[in-house]
Motif scaffolding. Structure first.
Motif, mmCIF file in Angstrom:
data_model
loop_
_atom_site.group_PDB
_atom_site.id
_atom_site.type_symbol
_atom_site.label_atom_id
_atom_site.label_comp_id
_atom_site.label_asym_id
_atom_site.label_seq_id
_atom_site.Cartn_x
_atom_site.Cartn_y
_atom_site.Cartn_z
ATOM 1 N N THR A 220 -1.459 -6.163 -6.759
ATOM 2 C CA THR A 220 -2.668 -6.247 -5.945
ATOM 3 C C THR A 220 -2.868 -7.681 -5.471
ATOM 4 N N ARG B 207 0.359 0.878 -3.886
ATOM 5 C CA ARG B 207 -1.109 0.845 -3.756
ATOM 6 C C ARG B 207 -1.754 -0.174 -4.703
ATOM 7 N N GLY B 208 -1.001 -1.234 -4.983
ATOM 8 C CA GLY B 208 -1.518 -2.306 -5.830
ATOM 9 C C GLY B 208 -1.188 -2.164 -7.290
ATOM 10 N N VAL C 94 -4.938 -6.007 -0.216
ATOM 11 C CA VAL C 94 -4.982 -4.731 -0.943
ATOM 12 C C VAL C 94 -6.286 -4.615 -1.719
ATOM 13 N N TYR C 95 -6.713 -5.707 -2.314
ATOM 14 C CA TYR C 95 -7.973 -5.712 -3.052
ATOM 15 C C TYR C 95 -9.148 -5.386 -2.141
ATOM 16 N N ALA D 27 -12.021 2.830 -2.309
ATOM 17 C CA ALA D 27 -12.159 3.492 -3.607
ATOM 18 C C ALA D 27 -13.591 3.428 -4.124
ATOM 19 N N ASN D 28 -14.234 2.274 -3.985
ATOM 20 C CA ASN D 28 -15.592 2.096 -4.501
ATOM 21 C C ASN D 28 -16.661 2.292 -3.433
ATOM 22 N N TRP E 82 0.824 -1.214 0.000
ATOM 23 C CA TRP E 82 0.000 0.000 0.000
ATOM 24 C C TRP E 82 0.857 1.263 0.000
ATOM 25 N N GLN F 262 -8.989 -1.628 -1.431
ATOM 26 C CA GLN F 262 -9.366 -0.887 -2.633
ATOM 27 C C GLN F 262 -10.877 -0.920 -2.843
ATOM 28 N N THR F 263 -11.463 -2.087 -2.689
ATOM 29 C CA THR F 263 -12.906 -2.224 -2.886
ATOM 30 C C THR F 263 -13.684 -1.416 -1.865
ATOM 31 N N ASP G 209 -3.036 -3.845 -11.788
ATOM 32 C CA ASP G 209 -3.235 -4.776 -10.675
ATOM 33 C C ASP G 209 -2.005 -5.643 -10.460
#
Length: 308
Positions: free
Chosen positions: A259, A251-252, A263-264, A271-272, A247, A267-268, A256
């Protein structure tokens, strides 16, 4: 004949609750810190939990829908494959290098051994974020010493080379960083195990004409196998859940390329703003890691049963 007096057996004192009451706060605190986050993440993974639900707190229970969404995502399975590759490369490199360092340290004299062990402890003591920042500067495209050194050696293609824009290069740098951070603990632990092997066994093996490889395979490794397997299992756990180094450094990315599952999940979630999918990814990560360790311990206990 006079009867011999019977000996009275000492009465056993009934167990007291004092010691248990003294450690109860620490045990309860540890259980709370371990179980509450796990239970909370499990609950979120079964809800429709996004930014609105985070603020208002009226999340809807959706059952296994988040897991279905996660397991039907092709990107998720790419991340899973990359996670196992990342774990395998790191663990193999760590165990080989730490074993070689431990064997070398055992054969050194006292002054050299003290220097090696002190160096290992100092490397082990470096904070993760600090070590990651140092590696970022080492491989910096303009000011990094790696590019400067390679350019002076005649590899002009590395002048201004952006290491972290290349997926394979970034993956390799992270492997080197994690191996560098992990080898000291594993090497010191294995060296401690090697010191428990009786010197008489080595002398007997040398008298029988055994070489260094045969001695390690037939004498050393069987005696240090429990510690070796313990270190192996710890390294599997630590590399499987590596997050801070990745990270901070990439940051992946790029794309990817670096990743992995932890990290996934972040991120999920961030970020989302899909905290439910991020929690589900975390639960899958725990499940996969537990599955790997269960298979490993089954094999370990099977081998121990064959030797007993």
């Amino acid at each position: 004949m006079p009867a011999t007096p019977s000996r009275r057996l000492p009465r056993r004192r009934p167990p007291t609750l004092g010691p248990y009451l003294m450690i109860a706060p620490a045990v309860l605190g540890m259980l709370y810190l371990l179980l509450y986050p796990f239970g909370r993440a499990l609950l979120i993974s079964l809800q429709d939990f996004r930014l609105r639900e985070l603020i208002r707190g009226d999340a809807e229970f959706v059952g296994l829908r988040n897991y279905q969404t996660l397991l039907t995502d092709p990107r998720f399975w790419d991340v899973v494959r990359r996670t196992f590759l990342f774990m395998a490369v790191n663990v193999v490199a760590i165990m080989i290098l730490s074993t070689l360092v431990a064997l070398m340290t055992e054969r050194l004299g006292r002054p050299a051994r003290a220097v090696v062990l002190s160096s290992l402890v100092l490397v082990w003591a470096v904070p993760v974020v600090a070590a990651t920042t140092v590696f970022q500067w080492l491989f910096h495209s303009e000011f990094g010493i790696v590019n400067e050194t390679l350019t002076r050696l005649g590899f002009t293609s590395f002048e201004g080379y952006t290491w972290f824009a290349d997926g394979s290069a970034a993956f390799t740098i992270l492997v080197v960083l994690i191996v560098w951070q992990s080898v000291p603990f594993a090497a010191i632990t294995l060296y401690s195990a090697l010191t428990t092997v009786p010197e008489e066994l080595y002398e007997s093996a040398r008298i029988d004409g055994a070489g260094a490889t045969r001695i390690f395979r037939s004498v050393t490794f069987p005696l240090v196998r429990p510690i070796f397997m313990l270190v192996l299992s710890l390294e599997v756990i630590w590399t499987f859940k590596a997050f801070v180094q990745i990270w901070v450094m990439t940051r992946g990315g790029p794309g990817d390329a670096t990743t992995i599952l932890p990290v996934y999940a972040v991120q999920t979630a961030l970020a989302n703003q899909r905290y439910d999918l991020g929690a589900a990814a975390s639960m899958v990560t725990v499940l996969l890691m537990s599955g790997v360790l269960v298979l490993y311990f089954r094999q370990l206990f099977r081998q121990e049963g064959e030797h007993t």
